[in-house]
Design an enzyme around this catalytic site. Structure first.
Site, short mmCIF file in Angstrom:
data_model
loop_
_atom_site.label_atom_id
_atom_site.label_comp_id
_atom_site.label_asym_id
_atom_site.label_seq_id
_atom_site.Cartn_x
_atom_site.Cartn_y
_atom_site.Cartn_z
N HIS A 15 39.71 -65.89 29.66
CA HIS A 15 38.51 -65.40 28.88
C HIS A 15 38.00 -64.21 30.04
O HIS A 15 37.25 -63.47 29.89
CB HIS A 15 37.49 -66.19 28.55
CG HIS A 15 36.66 -66.84 29.70
ND1 HIS A 15 37.19 -67.85 30.25
CD2 HIS A 15 35.35 -66.50 30.29
CE1 HIS A 15 36.54 -68.27 31.31
NE2 HIS A 15 35.51 -67.37 31.40
C1 UD1 Z 1 30.46 -65.40 30.91
C2 UD1 Z 1 30.32 -65.43 32.60
C3 UD1 Z 1 31.53 -66.17 32.95
C4 UD1 Z 1 31.66 -67.39 32.26
C5 UD1 Z 1 31.66 -67.25 30.65
C6 UD1 Z 1 31.73 -68.71 30.12
C7 UD1 Z 1 29.30 -63.44 33.43
C8 UD1 Z 1 29.34 -62.21 34.13
N1 UD1 Z 1 30.46 -64.14 32.99
O1 UD1 Z 1 31.36 -64.68 30.63
O2 UD1 Z 1 31.36 -66.40 34.38
O3 UD1 Z 1 32.72 -68.03 32.74
O4 UD1 Z 1 30.51 -66.62 30.38
O5 UD1 Z 1 32.32 -68.67 28.75
O6 UD1 Z 1 28.17 -63.71 33.15
N2 UD1 Z 1 30.51 -62.89 22.80
C9 UD1 Z 1 30.20 -63.08 21.46
N3 UD1 Z 1 29.37 -64.23 21.22
C10 UD1 Z 1 28.94 -64.84 22.26
C11 UD1 Z 1 29.05 -64.58 23.54
C12 UD1 Z 1 29.83 -63.49 23.81
O7 UD1 Z 1 30.78 -62.56 20.53
O8 UD1 Z 1 27.95 -66.02 21.81
C13 UD1 Z 1 31.46 -61.69 23.22
C14 UD1 Z 1 30.57 -60.32 23.12
O9 UD1 Z 1 31.53 -59.26 22.64
C15 UD1 Z 1 30.46 -60.04 24.70
C16 UD1 Z 1 31.73 -60.84 25.24
O10 UD1 Z 1 32.06 -62.01 24.46
O11 UD1 Z 1 30.45 -58.76 25.15
C17 UD1 Z 1 31.60 -61.34 26.69
O12 UD1 Z 1 30.24 -62.30 26.91
P1 UD1 Z 1 29.41 -62.39 27.99
O13 UD1 Z 1 28.40 -63.10 28.06
O14 UD1 Z 1 29.04 -60.85 28.60
O15 UD1 Z 1 30.46 -62.57 29.29
P2 UD1 Z 1 31.47 -63.63 29.30
O16 UD1 Z 1 32.88 -63.22 29.17
O17 UD1 Z 1 31.40 -64.88 28.18
#
Ligand code: UD1
Length: 374
Positions: free
Chosen positions: A221
């Site tokens: 991820h």
């Molecule tokens: C975040 C943390 C990372 C951690 C990870 C655990 C940061 C910079 N990174 O990364 O350190 O390892 O969480 O999982 O904070 N999305 C959904 N549904 C959700 C959440 C996210 O669809 O419930 C999708 C969205 O398209 C979003 C993308 O996932 O843009 C990334 O999510 P985001 O919370 O920005 O960061 P993570 O990659 O999850």
């Protein structure tokens, strides 16, 4: 309790800020320890839980609250997804409102996500002391958003609770030693508390038709892997050639990217699933031949369970797992990944030092906290 004792009791209010999947796992044992030690040394601790909303899908958030018995957050500020600056900015603004209203004595933040940084910035600007759980971790790779988040958070925190010896040393190199405590890893606490329950409650092996040690478990991820088409393709091609089926629960962002590409890659050996709850992941990890991952948490969970780990990154914050011989860094190099899978004897798995403590990190944190305020 007599009236005299009641008047003597010192009450302190904590605001705990969580928002992303691993933070729920880390905060649960600390909340439990707070409840257990409440009233000791004449200190009554009241915890107010704030969910930033960084993760919001049921399988990324609510399911962890249900499984780990975390109470409903008092606030869910619903920040949602977005570019890093925007996401952090939205959280900062809304967390500040909560802190102004709640006026806590201390703010607890966990790990290295955008939620961590937003919580820390909101608190420090209001002159509220911060306790950072999982302080001192470093990859020394400033291209990682997490590295920026943890360095900045450490430097504005009053209490720095470190999981490992190396994390204490890292802080020392940056001139931080006041308020630094090596307590062990709260993820190990969570693991110890839940593994038996997970094995009792999860049917995931049966549901997926898997046999113990007959598959690999993988998660991918990190932006450095998902947002780089070459790296992601190389990792997937490696998984496709590593001899046993690979179970790959997909983070939503990885899913979005793969939906566009995986049909072209013909990934017959890879079994993709929704994100999985904590209990299913624990059981899948325990029974895997090896784990292939770019997650920090899963590297450690593999270590707790004495399962070899192949880390799909060029560096790791959890070097102890490599030094003990249970983890190997392959980056996204297909040959290295396949080689590691096919030669799982890449290390002698004899040493298994207790580098993450004894499963009582949360207890130590709460005792130190009470001592700090008493
Ligand atoms: C975040 C943390 C990372 C951690 C990870 C655990 C940061 C910079 N990174 O990364 O350190 O390892 O969480 O999982 O904070 N999305 C959904 N549904 C959700 C959440 C996210 O669809 O419930 C999708 C969205 O398209 C979003 C993308 O996932 O843009 C990334 O999510 P985001 O919370 O920005 O960061 P993570 O990659 O999850």
């Amino acid at each position: 309790m007599s009236r005299k004792n009641v008047t003597k009791m010192r009450e302190i209010k904590l605001v705990t800020i969580v928002g992303a999947r691993p933070q729920f796992i880390k905060a649960a044992p600390v909340s439990r320890a707070i409840k257990k030690h409440n009233g000791s040394h004449g200190v009554q601790v009241r915890e107010v839980l704030v969910h930033s909303g960084q993760h919001y899908d049921y399988l990324m958030s609510k399911v962890f609250f249900d499984e780990l018995g975390i109470p409903e957050p008092r606030y869910n500020i619903g920040a949602g997804s977005g570019a890093h600056g925007r996401q952090t900015g939205v959280m900062l603004e809304k967390i500040e409102d909560v802190l102004i209203k709640e006026k806590p004595d201390l703010v607890f933040v966990y790990g290295d996500t955008n939620t961590t940084l937003a919580g820390a910035l909101a608190a420090v600007k209001l002159h509220i002391p911060i306790a950072h759980v999982e302080a001192g971790l470093r990859s020394y790779n400033k291209l990682m958003p997490e590295e920026i988040n943890r360095v900045l958070t450490d430097h504005v925190s009053t209490l720095l609770f470190c999981p490992t010896r190396a994390s204490v040393e890292n802080l020392k190199k940056e001139g931080l030693s006041a308020g630094v405590y090596r307590v062990g890893d709260v993820m190990y606490d969570s693991f110890r508390f839940n593994i038996k329950i997970a094995e009792r409650d999860s049917n995931i092996l049966k549901t997926m038709g898997l046999t113990p040690k007959g598959y690999y478990l993988s998660t991918v991820h990190r932006a450095e892997n998902t947002d780089n088409a070459g790296r992601l393709e190389s990792i997937l091609r490696a998984m496709n050639s590593c001899g046993k089926p690979v179970v790959l629960p997909l983070h939503p962002r990885t899913k979005k990217i793969l939906d566009e590409r995986s049909s072209r890659l013909r990934l017959k050996n890879i079994f993709m699933t929704e994100p999985l709850p904590y209990f299913d992941m624990a059981v899948l990890t325990k029974n895997a031949s090896a784990v292939l991952t770019d997650s920090g948490g899963l590297q450690k969970e593999a270590y707790f369970l004495k399962v070899p780990c192949i880390t799909l990154r060029d560096e790791t914050e959890w070097m102890e797992t490599c030094e003990a011989g249970w983890n190997v860094l392959t980056g996204a190099d297909k040959l290295k990944i396949v080689d590691a899978c096919l030669n799982l004897s890449f290390r002698k798995y004899s040493r298994h030092p207790a580098v993450y403590g004894n499963g009582n990190a949360a207890e130590k944190i709460v005792k130190l906290l009470i001592k700090h305020v008493a």
